[in-house]
Structures are given as C-alpha cells and as structure tokens.
Design a protein around this motif. Sequence first.
Motif, PDB file in Angstrom:
ATOM      1  N   ALA A 350      28.493 -47.855  24.208  1.00 38.87           N
ATOM      2  CA  ALA A 350      27.924 -48.937  25.002  1.00 38.87           C
ATOM      3  C   ALA A 350      28.020 -48.611  26.488  1.00 38.87           C
ATOM      4  N   ASN A 351      26.944 -48.850  27.206  1.00 36.88           N
ATOM      5  CA  ASN A 351      26.843 -48.626  28.656  1.00 36.88           C
ATOM      6  C   ASN A 351      26.896 -47.150  29.055  1.00 36.88           C
ATOM      7  N   ASP A 389      23.605 -51.976  26.369  1.00 35.63           N
ATOM      8  CA  ASP A 389      24.873 -52.701  26.490  1.00 35.63           C
ATOM      9  C   ASP A 389      25.671 -52.703  25.191  1.00 35.63           C
ATOM     10  N   HIS A 390      25.213 -51.966  24.194  1.00 34.28           N
ATOM     11  CA  HIS A 390      25.934 -51.888  22.924  1.00 34.28           C
ATOM     12  C   HIS A 390      25.806 -50.452  22.389  1.00 34.28           C
ATOM     13  N   GLU A 391      26.617 -50.153  21.413  1.00 33.97           N
ATOM     14  CA  GLU A 391      26.596 -48.799  20.840  1.00 33.97           C
ATOM     15  C   GLU A 391      25.280 -48.569  20.107  1.00 33.97           C
ATOM     16  N   GLY A 407      19.744 -49.360  17.090  1.00 32.50           N
ATOM     17  CA  GLY A 407      20.876 -50.247  17.342  1.00 32.50           C
ATOM     18  C   GLY A 407      20.871 -51.386  16.345  1.00 32.50           C
ATOM     19  N   THR A 409      22.024 -55.032  17.178  1.00 33.54           N
ATOM     20  CA  THR A 409      21.936 -56.413  17.646  1.00 33.54           C
ATOM     21  C   THR A 409      20.491 -56.828  17.905  1.00 33.54           C
ATOM     22  N   TYR A 412      19.551 -57.541  23.230  1.00 35.29           N
ATOM     23  CA  TYR A 412      20.251 -56.464  23.924  1.00 35.29           C
ATOM     24  C   TYR A 412      19.711 -56.319  25.336  1.00 35.29           C
TER      25      TYR A 412
END
Length: 451
Positions: A350-351, A389-391, A407, A409, A412
Amino acid sequence: MIKAHLKSNGLSLFFLGTAAATLVAAVIEVDWVPEASIVIPAAVWGLLLGLLLAERPLRPLYAWLLITIYGFLFTAIWLGNLSPPLNLWMGDWGAFSQYAQRQTAVFFDQIAGWFSAAFSGGSSQETIVFAWGLGLGAWFLAAFAAWSAFRLRRPLWSVAAMGLALGLNGYFGAATPQWIVLFVGLGTLLTAVIHFDDLEQQWTASHTDFSDQIRYELLLYAGGMALVLLAFATSLPGLNLKKAAQTFQQQPLVRQAEEALERLFPGVRQRPGQPTGPGGVGGSGVLPRAYLLGNPPELSETVVMTAVVALPDTFPPTALDGVHWRALSYDVYTGKGWALSEERREPVAANAFIPLPAAKNTATIRQTVHWIQDKRVIRYTLGLPRQFDHEVTAVYRGLSDLARVLGETPTYQAASRVSAAPGQELREITAAIPPVILNRYTQLPNSVPQR
C-alpha cells in the motif's frame, strides 16, 4: 566386412533415432507449454551434430563446447523466431535489421521478465524459459545419446539418460505408459546391436573367424528379450504403485521442489494464460465479437463506477480531453478478437510506487474510485497507475511493460501518470518507440489477410 560394419551402424542409428523419437513424442503428448514443439527440431539437429562430432577425431572438450554453443543458439533462434523470413534475407538491409532487432528485443524481454519474477519472489505466466529448457534438454540428450553410442560405445548411458527423462516426463506430466513400454524394447535392441558391432570389430582385429549368421541370431535373441521386457513393462501400470508414489510425493525435498516449480512456472501445461473471473474484462481474455474491427460497439448508459479526480494546479482541465480510463492493455490479435500474452505478477505494498519506465513531460493525477457494478478486482485509473492506497498486484509483460493492476477493495484511491506533452511532441516521439513495444503490439497472426 566394411559393408557389414556400415550396416550395423545404420541399424544402431535407426534404433537410437527411434528411441529419441519416443521421448520426443512423450513430451509432445504432455503438451507442457505452447512452444513444446521445439523438442522436435532440437532433438533432430542435436542428434545429427552429436553423430557428426562423434565420428570426428575431435577432443571431447572442444566437441561439447561446440554442441553447447550451437544448442543455445539454435534453440534461441527457433523459439524467438529470430531468423528473418527469406524475403528479408534477399531484400533491404534496413528491413532485415529492423526485424532482427524487434524479435531479439521481445525474446530477451520475455527472458528478463521471467528472471525478474523468479528472483523477486513473484510469479510469471511466461513459458518461454520453460520451453527453452525443454529445447536444450532435447538437444543435449540427443547429442549425448549419439556421442555415448558411437564415440564412447556405451549405449546404456544414452538409454539411461533418455529413460530418466522419459520417467520424469511421465511422472510430472502424467503421460501414458505406452512410450516407456516402446522405449524399453528399443533400448534393448540398440544395446544388443552396438554390443555385437564392438565384438565384430574385436574379432576382425584379432583375425577370429565367425559366421555372419551370428548377427541374425543376436537380433532374434535380442528381439525375444525385448518382448519379455515389453511384457514386463506393460504389466507395470497394473501393479499397485499408488502407495509408493504417495510416499515419494510426501518427502519434504520433493514437496519443496514441486512448490518451487509451481511458483516459477505457473503457466506450464496451460495454453496462453488469459485471466478469468471478475478481474478479466473479456472473461477468458478474448474480447467479445462486438469489439472486432468493422463492428460497432454496443453502447449503454449503465453506471458501473463513480470517481473524483484531483488535478495538479499546473495541469489544465482541458488536457484531460484525450485521457481515458485504463483497465488493461491487450497485445495479441487472434484474427477473431484480442487476447493477453503471458504475464508475470509482483505484489506492491500500500502506498508504494509501481515501477514504470522513465518518461518526460508527465503529470500525476489523483483519483478516488468507487466500483458499483460488480466485484471486479481490476484497478481503473486515468492513464498509467502509479500508486494505490491498498496492497495490489502489478501484472507485467516482460521486464517493464505494465499490463494491469489487481486489487480487492471496491473503493480505492490511486495516483496515476498521464502525458502532459503537446500533440506535436507526441507525434515526434512515435519515431523512437522501443523495438520490444513496437513488435509486441503490432504482431498479426498468419491467418490475417495481407490487405
């Protein structure tokens, strides 16, 4: 006597070639990878080169150095399609050079992409490395078979080497046992013929008188022995070997080796891997026929996602007129639709920034995306995705060609890279497209008409 020797050598070569063909047929039957047919020309030319050098008074070190060099060159040229067509050989040097550069760039980019995934803990659907291993294996086994049989006069060595390869192919590929049965009989006849040839030379050198009928008697006895071994080999599948196989498979070293092979070669024994499930836009990776050339797309007004975009202060909103939402890039036109070539996957925290090739005159755009249509895992961004913002999992072709990002989610935040260059500058840059990119995205199947 010379005629008898040549006849014996011809018979030995026949049995040796047939035994090698049995191994090749077993590999082709398993169909490990789409490029598995490389084993056919590799085995043929490896056998011929091994036979040629075995009959020459050349030191073994030099002979095997030549076999190794030619093996790597032959398999690389064949797999990478590096040799230009005949019309380019006879035509313009510029077109010849351009073809060779593009094909070589794609081939080594595929190799580099696989090694990048292997040493970074990722996985790659790329099968070219495994196919290269199959080709080299067939080349060296065939060359060694000819060398051991006609130079060292040790046919059992070649039979043992090819038999081991046949066993591994049958164990890991679940090949039918008919090839092992046939190979046992051929190996027996090959060993008997070469052994008699050696005895014949010894008798001739010592001026020992012998009857030519011995040859036919030997073949008769060897054939009978081969039939016995064939009957025994045929009965092996009926024996209860399940428990022994399970015990072998449960060994720690065997399990570790299989897990490592599954990670390094996830594309083995699969046709060119297309993503399925919610992450694949085209389902199987081939776009619907509505996307074919000449057919208008079937448009609808269904809302599938919402997004909020934040532009940098120096980036005028009108610059977004030519920017599209990007999901993935297809690179294989089949003549009926578009598909995806082999890919490699690398996890991205993430990030963390997704590695992309350097580019001039670009801008970073931030966006918040909410997908509402389904549970699609593919990440949509304006331009090339740079950060999430997530893996996520970054999916590449070759070493650095980003195909898509996956991903979990539904909502995002992402940062992406778009070009801020004016149109004229972009038109000038097209003359410097890397050969690997140009060749990958402009290839056409032979079934497409020239027009």
